[in-house]
Design a protein around this motif. Sequence first.
Motif, PDB file in Angstrom:
ATOM      1  N   TYR A   1      70.500 -13.079  17.565  1.00 19.51           N
ATOM      2  CA  TYR A   1      70.740 -13.424  16.169  1.00 19.51           C
ATOM      3  C   TYR A   1      69.647 -12.843  15.279  1.00 19.51           C
ATOM      4  CZ  TYR A   1      71.624 -16.307  12.034  1.00 19.51           C
ATOM      5  OH  TYR A   1      71.881 -16.733  10.759  1.00 19.51           O
ATOM      6  N   GLY A   2      68.399 -13.019  15.716  1.00 17.97           N
ATOM      7  CA  GLY A   2      67.274 -12.508  14.939  1.00 17.97           C
ATOM      8  C   GLY A   2      67.270 -11.000  14.815  1.00 17.97           C
ATOM      9  N   LEU A   3      67.775 -10.309  15.840  1.00 15.94           N
ATOM     10  CA  LEU A   3      67.852  -8.849  15.789  1.00 15.94           C
ATOM     11  C   LEU A   3      68.965  -8.376  14.855  1.00 15.94           C
ATOM     12  CD1 LEU A   3      67.394  -7.811  19.538  1.00 15.94           C
ATOM     13  CD2 LEU A   3      65.686  -7.714  17.707  1.00 15.94           C
ATOM     14  N   LEU A   4      70.033  -9.149  14.772  1.00 14.33           N
ATOM     15  CA  LEU A   4      71.218  -8.721  14.028  1.00 14.33           C
ATOM     16  C   LEU A   4      71.171  -9.043  12.537  1.00 14.33           C
ATOM     17  CD1 LEU A   4      73.962  -9.662  16.649  1.00 14.33           C
ATOM     18  CD2 LEU A   4      73.047  -7.388  16.129  1.00 14.33           C
ATOM     19  N   ILE A   5      70.453 -10.081  12.157  1.00 10.57           N
ATOM     20  CA  ILE A   5      70.413 -10.467  10.743  1.00 10.57           C
ATOM     21  C   ILE A   5      69.283  -9.745  10.026  1.00 10.57           C
ATOM     22  CG2 ILE A   5      71.393 -12.751  11.147  1.00 10.57           C
ATOM     23  CD1 ILE A   5      68.451 -13.822  10.733  1.00 10.57           C
ATOM     24  N   GLY A   6      69.403  -9.628   8.761  1.00  8.87           N
ATOM     25  CA  GLY A   6      68.306  -9.095   7.958  1.00  8.87           C
ATOM     26  C   GLY A   6      67.264 -10.187   7.767  1.00  8.87           C
ATOM     27  N   GLN A   7      66.003  -9.852   7.956  1.00  8.55           N
ATOM     28  CA  GLN A   7      64.958 -10.864   7.841  1.00  8.55           C
ATOM     29  C   GLN A   7      64.818 -11.406   6.426  1.00  8.55           C
ATOM     30  OE1 GLN A   7      61.341  -9.492   9.681  1.00  8.55           O
ATOM     31  NE2 GLN A   7      62.243  -9.546  11.713  1.00  8.55           N
ATOM     32  N   ASP A   8      65.284 -10.668   5.435  1.00  7.08           N
ATOM     33  CA  ASP A   8      65.227 -11.132   4.057  1.00  7.08           C
ATOM     34  C   ASP A   8      66.565 -11.688   3.581  1.00  7.08           C
ATOM     35  OD1 ASP A   8      62.551 -10.465   3.757  1.00  7.08           O
ATOM     36  OD2 ASP A   8      63.009  -8.416   3.151  1.00  7.08           O
ATOM     37  N   SER A   9      67.489 -11.901   4.504  1.00  6.23           N
ATOM     38  CA  SER A   9      68.813 -12.395   4.115  1.00  6.23           C
ATOM     39  C   SER A   9      68.872 -13.922   4.191  1.00  6.23           C
ATOM     40  CB  SER A   9      69.892 -11.791   5.024  1.00  6.23           C
ATOM     41  OG  SER A   9      69.869 -12.415   6.293  1.00  6.23           O
ATOM     42  N   ALA A  10      69.882 -14.476   3.552  1.00  6.44           N
ATOM     43  CA  ALA A  10      70.093 -15.927   3.579  1.00  6.44           C
ATOM     44  C   ALA A  10      70.423 -16.404   4.995  1.00  6.44           C
ATOM     45  CB  ALA A  10      71.218 -16.307   2.621  1.00  6.44           C
ATOM     46  N   ALA A  11      70.901 -15.503   5.845  1.00  6.72           N
ATOM     47  CA  ALA A  11      71.217 -15.868   7.228  1.00  6.72           C
ATOM     48  C   ALA A  11      69.967 -16.201   8.033  1.00  6.72           C
ATOM     49  CB  ALA A  11      71.983 -14.734   7.912  1.00  6.72           C
ATOM     50  N   ASN A  12      68.812 -15.773   7.560  1.00  8.85           N
ATOM     51  CA  ASN A  12      67.540 -16.057   8.238  1.00  8.85           C
ATOM     52  C   ASN A  12      67.025 -17.409   7.762  1.00  8.85           C
ATOM     53  OD1 ASN A  12      65.229 -15.821   9.762  1.00  8.85           O
ATOM     54  ND2 ASN A  12      64.295 -14.262   8.479  1.00  8.85           N
ATOM     55  N   PHE A  13      67.760 -18.457   8.082  1.00 12.76           N
ATOM     56  CA  PHE A  13      67.465 -19.792   7.549  1.00 12.76           C
ATOM     57  C   PHE A  13      66.430 -20.543   8.361  1.00 12.76           C
ATOM     58  CE2 PHE A  13      70.849 -20.280  10.569  1.00 12.76           C
ATOM     59  CZ  PHE A  13      70.559 -21.458  11.221  1.00 12.76           C
ATOM     60  N   VAL A  14      66.113 -20.095   9.601  1.00 11.85           N
ATOM     61  CA  VAL A  14      65.218 -20.886  10.464  1.00 11.85           C
ATOM     62  C   VAL A  14      63.757 -20.809  10.012  1.00 11.85           C
ATOM     63  CG1 VAL A  14      64.375 -21.200  12.822  1.00 11.85           C
ATOM     64  CG2 VAL A  14      66.790 -20.856  12.402  1.00 11.85           C
ATOM     65  N   PRO A  15      63.072 -19.845   9.670  1.00 14.25           N
ATOM     66  CA  PRO A  15      63.225 -18.408   9.658  1.00 14.25           C
ATOM     67  C   PRO A  15      62.593 -17.764  10.898  1.00 14.25           C
ATOM     68  CG  PRO A  15      61.298 -18.977   8.410  1.00 14.25           C
ATOM     69  CD  PRO A  15      61.880 -20.272   8.940  1.00 14.25           C
ATOM     70  N   VAL A  16      62.920 -16.495  11.128  1.00 14.55           N
ATOM     71  CA  VAL A  16      62.318 -15.758  12.235  1.00 14.55           C
ATOM     72  C   VAL A  16      61.848 -14.396  11.730  1.00 14.55           C
ATOM     73  CG1 VAL A  16      63.637 -16.884  14.072  1.00 14.55           C
ATOM     74  CG2 VAL A  16      64.568 -14.848  12.995  1.00 14.55           C
ATOM     75  N   ASN A  17      60.775 -13.896  12.337  1.00 11.25           N
ATOM     76  CA  ASN A  17      60.300 -12.546  12.068  1.00 11.25           C
ATOM     77  C   ASN A  17      60.332 -11.768  13.382  1.00 11.25           C
ATOM     78  OD1 ASN A  17      58.024 -13.408  13.488  1.00 11.25           O
ATOM     79  ND2 ASN A  17      56.668 -13.427  11.715  1.00 11.25           N
ATOM     80  N   THR A  18      59.852 -10.546  13.386  1.00  8.51           N
ATOM     81  CA  THR A  18      59.894  -9.709  14.585  1.00  8.51           C
ATOM     82  C   THR A  18      59.137 -10.346  15.743  1.00  8.51           C
ATOM     83  OG1 THR A  18      60.107  -7.730  13.214  1.00  8.51           O
ATOM     84  CG2 THR A  18      59.396  -7.398  15.488  1.00  8.51           C
TER      85      THR A  18
END
Length: 154
Positions: free
Chosen positions: A105-122
């Motif tokens: 999931y973290g690889l597929l979403i944009g880190q600056d997108s609303a989908a990164n709600f947890v959030p996660v970085n590289t």
Amino acid sequence: MTSMSSTGRTAGRTNIQKATLAVGAVFLLVGVLGFVPGITSNYESLGFAGHGSEALLLGIFQVSILHNIVHLLFGIAGIAMAGSAAQSRNYLIGGGAIYLVLWLYGLLIGQDSAANFVPVNTADNWLHFVLGVAMIGLGVALSRGTARTGHTTA
């Protein structure tokens, strides 16, 4: 089931139960440390959820209040499920699978997108990969020779 020895320590835990207890304790500790200024840098920017939280656990891993709560709950679940070998196996393998899905999931979403709600970085993404593989590996390796009921086989 565990029993108390004469020293007051629990006796009879299988290796998989000990591993699950340790993994659960680490997640619990990480959840607590995510709320400690200094251990979490940029603490003043700790948000509830979303990629806008710039707080970094150990200066590396992006965290939020939600992310920390997930760690706390995952830790509590591990400690609770360490009561039997079968539950320990389920925790390690199931939890490992969850972490591999989170890695993808973290690889597929944009880190600056609303989908990164947890959030996660590289750094979080690759830690999730390592955790997933390690937990599944522990669950498989340590459950060998242990029956589904949680008793050691002869």
